[in-house]
Design a protein around this motif. Sequence first.
Motif, PDB file in Angstrom:
ATOM      1  N   TYR A  39      35.774  26.771  41.923  1.00 32.32           N
ATOM      2  CA  TYR A  39      34.368  27.404  41.816  1.00 32.32           C
ATOM      3  C   TYR A  39      34.211  28.970  41.553  1.00 32.32           C
ATOM      4  CZ  TYR A  39      32.227  30.993  45.677  1.00 32.32           C
ATOM      5  OH  TYR A  39      32.136  32.045  46.200  1.00 32.32           O
ATOM      6  N   CYS A  40      35.433  29.155  40.214  1.00 29.33           N
ATOM      7  CA  CYS A  40      34.829  29.909  39.250  1.00 29.33           C
ATOM      8  C   CYS A  40      34.265  29.557  38.057  1.00 29.33           C
ATOM      9  CB  CYS A  40      35.741  30.880  39.111  1.00 29.33           C
ATOM     10  SG  CYS A  40      36.760  31.861  40.274  1.00 29.33           S
ATOM     11  N   GLU A  41      33.506  28.016  38.269  1.00 34.35           N
ATOM     12  CA  GLU A  41      33.125  27.460  37.455  1.00 34.35           C
ATOM     13  C   GLU A  41      34.233  27.898  35.758  1.00 34.35           C
ATOM     14  OE1 GLU A  41      29.084  27.410  37.005  1.00 34.35           O
ATOM     15  OE2 GLU A  41      28.645  26.776  39.103  1.00 34.35           O
ATOM     16  N   CYS A  42      35.136  27.781  35.831  1.00 39.10           N
ATOM     17  CA  CYS A  42      35.958  28.674  35.044  1.00 39.10           C
ATOM     18  C   CYS A  42      36.528  26.677  34.075  1.00 39.10           C
ATOM     19  CB  CYS A  42      37.401  29.432  35.232  1.00 39.10           C
ATOM     20  SG  CYS A  42      39.120  29.500  34.027  1.00 39.10           S
ATOM     21  N   SER A  43      36.149  27.606  32.931  1.00 34.09           N
ATOM     22  CA  SER A  43      36.672  26.830  31.802  1.00 34.09           C
ATOM     23  C   SER A  43      37.491  27.389  30.463  1.00 34.09           C
ATOM     24  CB  SER A  43      34.925  26.460  31.017  1.00 34.09           C
ATOM     25  OG  SER A  43      34.717  28.147  30.254  1.00 34.09           O
ATOM     26  N   SER A  44      39.150  28.479  30.694  1.00 32.85           N
ATOM     27  CA  SER A  44      39.876  28.918  29.914  1.00 32.85           C
ATOM     28  C   SER A  44      41.166  28.391  30.285  1.00 32.85           C
ATOM     29  CB  SER A  44      39.580  30.311  30.608  1.00 32.85           C
ATOM     30  OG  SER A  44      38.441  31.592  30.471  1.00 32.85           O
ATOM     31  N   PHE A  45      40.825  27.014  31.171  1.00 33.51           N
ATOM     32  CA  PHE A  45      41.407  26.299  30.847  1.00 33.51           C
ATOM     33  C   PHE A  45      41.719  24.859  30.317  1.00 33.51           C
ATOM     34  CE2 PHE A  45      42.795  30.221  33.527  1.00 33.51           C
ATOM     35  CZ  PHE A  45      44.031  30.340  33.404  1.00 33.51           C
ATOM     36  N   LYS A  46      42.940  24.330  30.080  1.00 34.29           N
ATOM     37  CA  LYS A  46      42.861  22.615  29.822  1.00 34.29           C
ATOM     38  C   LYS A  46      43.856  22.331  31.038  1.00 34.29           C
ATOM     39  CE  LYS A  46      43.451  18.934  27.672  1.00 34.29           C
ATOM     40  NZ  LYS A  46      42.318  17.580  28.455  1.00 34.29           N
ATOM     41  N   VAL A  47      43.669  21.590  31.786  1.00 33.14           N
ATOM     42  CA  VAL A  47      44.556  21.190  33.448  1.00 33.14           C
ATOM     43  C   VAL A  47      45.424  20.045  33.004  1.00 33.14           C
ATOM     44  CG1 VAL A  47      44.692  21.153  35.350  1.00 33.14           C
ATOM     45  CG2 VAL A  47      43.430  22.636  34.582  1.00 33.14           C
ATOM     46  N   PHE A  48      46.388  20.288  32.901  1.00 35.56           N
ATOM     47  CA  PHE A  48      47.575  18.815  32.607  1.00 35.56           C
ATOM     48  C   PHE A  48      48.165  18.970  33.765  1.00 35.56           C
ATOM     49  CE2 PHE A  48      47.018  20.785  28.503  1.00 35.56           C
ATOM     50  CZ  PHE A  48      46.980  19.165  28.299  1.00 35.56           C
ATOM     51  N   LEU A  49      48.286  17.441  34.895  1.00 37.18           N
ATOM     52  CA  LEU A  49      48.505  17.309  35.913  1.00 37.18           C
ATOM     53  C   LEU A  49      49.740  16.297  35.643  1.00 37.18           C
ATOM     54  CD1 LEU A  49      45.629  16.507  38.344  1.00 37.18           C
ATOM     55  CD2 LEU A  49      46.651  18.675  38.487  1.00 37.18           C
ATOM     56  N   SER A  59      43.926   7.631  41.225  1.00 37.69           N
ATOM     57  CA  SER A  59      43.909   8.301  42.829  1.00 37.69           C
ATOM     58  C   SER A  59      43.204   9.016  43.274  1.00 37.69           C
ATOM     59  CB  SER A  59      45.411   7.546  43.476  1.00 37.69           C
ATOM     60  OG  SER A  59      46.228   8.353  42.673  1.00 37.69           O
ATOM     61  N   LEU A  60      43.072  10.803  42.435  1.00 41.35           N
ATOM     62  CA  LEU A  60      43.517  11.333  43.278  1.00 41.35           C
ATOM     63  C   LEU A  60      41.865  11.886  42.803  1.00 41.35           C
ATOM     64  CD1 LEU A  60      46.343  13.444  41.547  1.00 41.35           C
ATOM     65  CD2 LEU A  60      45.817  13.110  44.175  1.00 41.35           C
ATOM     66  N   LYS A  61      41.186  11.108  41.839  1.00 35.14           N
ATOM     67  CA  LYS A  61      39.959  11.717  41.595  1.00 35.14           C
ATOM     68  C   LYS A  61      38.801  12.732  42.358  1.00 35.14           C
ATOM     69  CE  LYS A  61      40.366  10.538  36.876  1.00 35.14           C
ATOM     70  NZ  LYS A  61      40.616  11.464  36.172  1.00 35.14           N
ATOM     71  N   SER A  62      39.033  11.399  43.711  1.00 36.98           N
ATOM     72  CA  SER A  62      38.042  12.554  44.091  1.00 36.98           C
ATOM     73  C   SER A  62      38.331  13.972  45.081  1.00 36.98           C
ATOM     74  CB  SER A  62      38.445  11.513  45.915  1.00 36.98           C
ATOM     75  OG  SER A  62      39.365  11.225  46.377  1.00 36.98           O
ATOM     76  N   GLN A  63      39.691  13.630  44.610  1.00 38.07           N
ATOM     77  CA  GLN A  63      39.981  15.349  45.141  1.00 38.07           C
ATOM     78  C   GLN A  63      39.971  16.459  43.936  1.00 38.07           C
ATOM     79  OE1 GLN A  63      44.048  15.770  46.515  1.00 38.07           O
ATOM     80  NE2 GLN A  63      43.764  13.250  47.021  1.00 38.07           N
ATOM     81  N   LEU A  64      39.630  15.312  42.458  1.00 38.10           N
ATOM     82  CA  LEU A  64      39.090  16.744  41.483  1.00 38.10           C
ATOM     83  C   LEU A  64      37.317  16.955  41.612  1.00 38.10           C
ATOM     84  CD1 LEU A  64      42.278  15.149  39.356  1.00 38.10           C
ATOM     85  CD2 LEU A  64      41.875  16.683  40.657  1.00 38.10           C
ATOM     86  N   ALA A  65      37.602  19.005  40.640  1.00 30.16           N
ATOM     87  CA  ALA A  65      35.644  18.785  40.182  1.00 30.16           C
ATOM     88  C   ALA A  65      35.585  17.803  39.255  1.00 30.16           C
ATOM     89  CB  ALA A  65      35.438  20.328  40.897  1.00 30.16           C
ATOM     90  N   GLU A  66      34.559  17.552  39.508  1.00 30.07           N
ATOM     91  CA  GLU A  66      34.404  17.305  37.652  1.00 30.07           C
ATOM     92  C   GLU A  66      33.963  17.995  36.173  1.00 30.07           C
ATOM     93  OE1 GLU A  66      30.139  14.424  38.559  1.00 30.07           O
ATOM     94  OE2 GLU A  66      30.597  14.185  39.951  1.00 30.07           O
ATOM     95  N   CYS A  67      33.788  19.085  36.764  1.00 25.71           N
ATOM     96  CA  CYS A  67      33.519  20.233  35.712  1.00 25.71           C
ATOM     97  C   CYS A  67      35.108  20.608  35.168  1.00 25.71           C
ATOM     98  CB  CYS A  67      32.914  21.248  36.491  1.00 25.71           C
ATOM     99  SG  CYS A  67      34.393  22.916  37.355  1.00 25.71           S
ATOM    100  N   LEU A  68      35.777  20.309  36.301  1.00 27.97           N
ATOM    101  CA  LEU A  68      37.256  20.696  35.429  1.00 27.97           C
ATOM    102  C   LEU A  68      37.403  19.588  34.049  1.00 27.97           C
ATOM    103  CD1 LEU A  68      39.419  21.781  38.718  1.00 27.97           C
ATOM    104  CD2 LEU A  68      38.002  22.738  36.820  1.00 27.97           C
ATOM    105  N   ASP A  69      38.733  20.255  32.826  1.00 29.42           N
ATOM    106  CA  ASP A  69      38.886  19.263  32.173  1.00 29.42           C
ATOM    107  C   ASP A  69      40.241  19.175  32.634  1.00 29.42           C
ATOM    108  OD1 ASP A  69      39.749  17.985  29.335  1.00 29.42           O
ATOM    109  OD2 ASP A  69      39.371  19.525  28.564  1.00 29.42           O
ATOM    110  N   VAL A  70      40.714  17.660  33.300  1.00 28.10           N
ATOM    111  CA  VAL A  70      42.051  17.471  33.593  1.00 28.10           C
ATOM    112  C   VAL A  70      42.659  16.960  33.177  1.00 28.10           C
ATOM    113  CG1 VAL A  70      43.128  16.663  35.966  1.00 28.10           C
ATOM    114  CG2 VAL A  70      41.551  18.535  36.069  1.00 28.10           C
ATOM    115  N   SER A  71      43.879  16.354  32.746  1.00 25.15           N
ATOM    116  CA  SER A  71      44.588  15.788  32.049  1.00 25.15           C
ATOM    117  C   SER A  71      46.037  15.064  32.284  1.00 25.15           C
ATOM    118  CB  SER A  71      44.880  15.476  31.077  1.00 25.15           C
ATOM    119  OG  SER A  71      43.798  15.517  29.406  1.00 25.15           O
TER     120      SER A  71
END
Length: 105
Positions: A39-49, A59-71
Amino acid sequence: MKHTEVKQQPLSLYLEVCSETEEPRLPLHTSITLFLLSYCECSSFKVFLVFTKPASSQSLKSQLAECLDVSDMQLEDLPQLVKGCRLPAALDETGGFAGQGWRWS
């Protein structure tokens, strides 16, 4: 006066994924964190699930925003400092905690 932009490395943010059943799911605190980052379009984090069992976020891709850097990350691959606390946890570029109020397990 010339303004120069300093490029900071993103903080590493470790978020829990529940995988008690076959299908991984996002706990409420992980979902809220991902929503706020998106929502805040925050790019300050590299997110690790973080998965407790071998799995991926496919299987979670549909729940994740495309703009987030998620690994994806497995529990055993966490940095030692993060292994000693409950998730979520954030580390700065030096490998130290970013912030206060961490809940130790």
